[in-house]
Design a protein around this motif. Structure first.
Motif, short mmCIF file in Angstrom:
data_model
loop_
_atom_site.label_atom_id
_atom_site.label_comp_id
_atom_site.label_asym_id
_atom_site.label_seq_id
_atom_site.Cartn_x
_atom_site.Cartn_y
_atom_site.Cartn_z
N VAL A 233 -15.08 5.32 1.40
CA VAL A 233 -15.51 4.06 0.80
C VAL A 233 -16.85 3.63 1.38
CG1 VAL A 233 -14.99 1.60 0.59
CG2 VAL A 233 -13.19 3.29 0.21
N GLN B 251 -16.01 2.48 -3.50
CA GLN B 251 -14.66 2.64 -4.00
C GLN B 251 -14.65 3.39 -5.33
OE1 GLN B 251 -13.52 -1.54 -3.91
NE2 GLN B 251 -12.09 -1.15 -2.22
N SER C 278 -11.94 8.17 -3.61
CA SER C 278 -11.72 7.58 -2.29
C SER C 278 -10.38 6.84 -2.20
CB SER C 278 -12.85 6.61 -1.94
OG SER C 278 -12.94 5.56 -2.89
N MET C 279 -9.61 6.88 -3.25
CA MET C 279 -8.30 6.22 -3.26
C MET C 279 -7.23 7.18 -2.77
SD MET C 279 -6.47 4.28 -6.45
CE MET C 279 -5.83 5.79 -7.18
N TYR D 40 -1.23 2.15 -3.48
CA TYR D 40 -2.34 2.99 -3.06
C TYR D 40 -3.05 2.34 -1.89
CZ TYR D 40 -4.92 -0.55 -5.68
OH TYR D 40 -5.40 -1.75 -6.13
N SER D 41 -3.85 3.13 -1.19
CA SER D 41 -4.71 2.63 -0.12
C SER D 41 -6.05 3.33 -0.27
CB SER D 41 -4.08 2.87 1.26
OG SER D 41 -3.80 4.25 1.44
N TRP D 42 -6.95 3.13 0.71
CA TRP D 42 -8.31 3.67 0.58
C TRP D 42 -8.68 4.50 1.79
CZ3 TRP D 42 -10.49 3.08 -4.06
CH2 TRP D 42 -10.05 2.03 -4.87
N ASN D 43 -9.43 5.57 1.53
CA ASN D 43 -10.03 6.37 2.59
C ASN D 43 -11.28 5.62 3.06
OD1 ASN D 43 -11.73 8.24 3.98
ND2 ASN D 43 -10.58 9.93 3.10
N ASP E 282 0.83 -1.21 0.00
CA ASP E 282 0.00 0.00 0.00
C ASP E 282 0.86 1.26 0.00
OD1 ASP E 282 -2.12 -1.69 0.13
OD2 ASP E 282 -2.67 -1.24 2.20
N ARG F 125 -11.98 6.56 -7.66
CA ARG F 125 -10.68 7.25 -7.67
C ARG F 125 -10.64 8.34 -6.60
NH1 ARG F 125 -7.20 6.53 -12.10
NH2 ARG F 125 -5.80 7.89 -10.93
N GLU G 56 -9.82 -3.12 -7.91
CA GLU G 56 -11.07 -2.84 -7.19
C GLU G 56 -12.03 -1.98 -8.01
OE1 GLU G 56 -7.79 -3.11 -4.01
OE2 GLU G 56 -8.03 -2.33 -6.04
#
Length: 371
Positions: free
Chosen positions: A130, A135, A139-140, A123-126, A119, A137, A184
């Motif tokens: 999310v 999901q 929220s990435m 990348y990771s996720w908010n 990650d 772009r 994803e």
């Protein structure tokens, strides 16, 4: 702006200088580079009279010109650059200067540790976004490396061999394919690197065996080995350069006596020679005895003199800082320093006198206090 930062990145610290170099630069620039390769070299190594410039550009990295030139040529290709060497040889500083000159952004950095994950380089996720919107772009959270890919600039990876093999393997596709897939997402699920993207990685040669690089990853990098500075004149220039910076940063007005700088350089040279002839690790100091550690010793002595002394750097204070900084293992390092003080410093103080006498006494007191 630099006064509001504890440590300004190179592109901020030297912003006016970089603006001026960009304004006079008429050389060919690869991809999205802000400066031409010749101007990048000039920014890092400083100007000479033969360059015919209207102003002097100070030298910022001290080392062989060929190392800088090979690094610049590598970054102009599609290969990554791996700076490898002992601790304190200026690898990270060179990487920062190159990134600042080429991209005007040296802050896209991933720090390699045992806890670094994929990650951190992809990348990771908010999580809250999310949950709220799913999901996408938006929220990435792109990693510094992905941000560098999208912007066509330089990304940095510090201490590459400290990260695990899984993380290192994730770099292979980035360096070879020049894109990152986002499985994803159904749409807009590939981030392509823009022209000008490259990676500068650093590796500590003392970490060999921690997480060795695979042959596949090695093929994606050009290696530039940065040796330890052993030339006393070059090392003195580095120490003076860094000392002026730290005095300015701490807003301290204190003169560095040349004799004390000579004592510091000679002491480190003696201890390096002793380490080279040692028959086992127990007979070596744990310290790498790098130029960076010399600067650390000097900074400690200067701050001690400013806050608890008479704002004059003295030999006994320098000796105390050296012992305190290098005596990391108890009692092994203290025994090595005690042997050095009795076997080398004491005879030298009797022969040369002067500041060596106070340096002898200051070291003795520091060793006695720590024993």
């Amino acid at each position: 702006m630099t006064d509001e930062m504890l440590r300004a990145p190179a592109e901020v610290k030297y912003a006016e200088e970089l603006d001026w170099l960009e304004s006079i630069d008429d050389g060919p620039k690869p991809f999205s580079w802000r400066l031409s390769p010749r101007m990048v070299r000039l920014f890092v190594l400083g100007s000479e009279r033969s360059d015919g410039l209207d102003r002097e550009i100070p030298q910022k990295w001290f080392g062989d010109r060929s190392f800088v030139e090979r690094s610049i040529v590598t970054l102009a290709s599609d290969r990554g650059l791996l700076l490898i060497g002992d601790p304190g040889t200026g690898k990270s500083w060179l990487a920062e200067l190159l990134s600042a000159a080429i991209s005007r952004n040296s802050t896209l950095v991933v720090q390699g540790t045992a806890g670094t994950t994929e990650d951190h380089i992809k990348y990771s996720w908010n999580v809250s976004m999310v949950i709220a919107k799913g999901q996408s772009r938006d929220s990435m959270i792109p990693s510094p490396i992905m941000t560098a890919m999208e912007g066509g600039v330089i990304g940095r990876f510090e201490e590459l061999t400290r990260s695990t093999s899984d993380v290192q393997d994730a770099l292979i596709s980035i360096l070879s394919e020049k894109y990152v897939s986002i499985p994803e997402l159904d749409d807009d699920n590939i981030v392509f690197a823009q022209p000008g993207f490259s990676i500068i990685a650093t590796a500590n040669s003392r970490d060999r065996g921690v997480n060795d690089l695979s042959s596949a990853l090695k093929r994606r990098f050009n290696f530039v080995r940065i040796p330890v500075v052993t030339n006393k004149r070059s090392e003195a220039e580095i120490v003076r350069f860094r000392t002026v910076e730290l005095l300015r940063r701490h807003r301290i007005e204190l003169e560095l006596p040349p004799t004390l700088l000579d004592i510091l350089l000679q002491s480190f040279a003696d201890l390096r020679a002793a380490a080279a002839s040692a028959r086992s690790d127990d007979e070596k100091l744990e310290s790498a005895l790098s130029t960076a550690e010399q600067i650390g010793v000097l900074e400690d002595a200067i701050l001690h003199s400013n806050f608890f002394g008479d704002r004059t750097l003295r030999a006994e204070t320098l000796a105390g800082s050296l012992v305190g900084s290098l005596a990391r293992r108890q009692p092994e390092d203290l025994a090595i320093l005690n042997k050095y003080w009795h076997g080398v410093i004491e005879p030298r103080s009797k022969k040369d006198g002067g500041e060596w006498v106070d340096f002898l006494e200051g070291g003795r007191q520091a060793i006695a206090t720590l024993s």
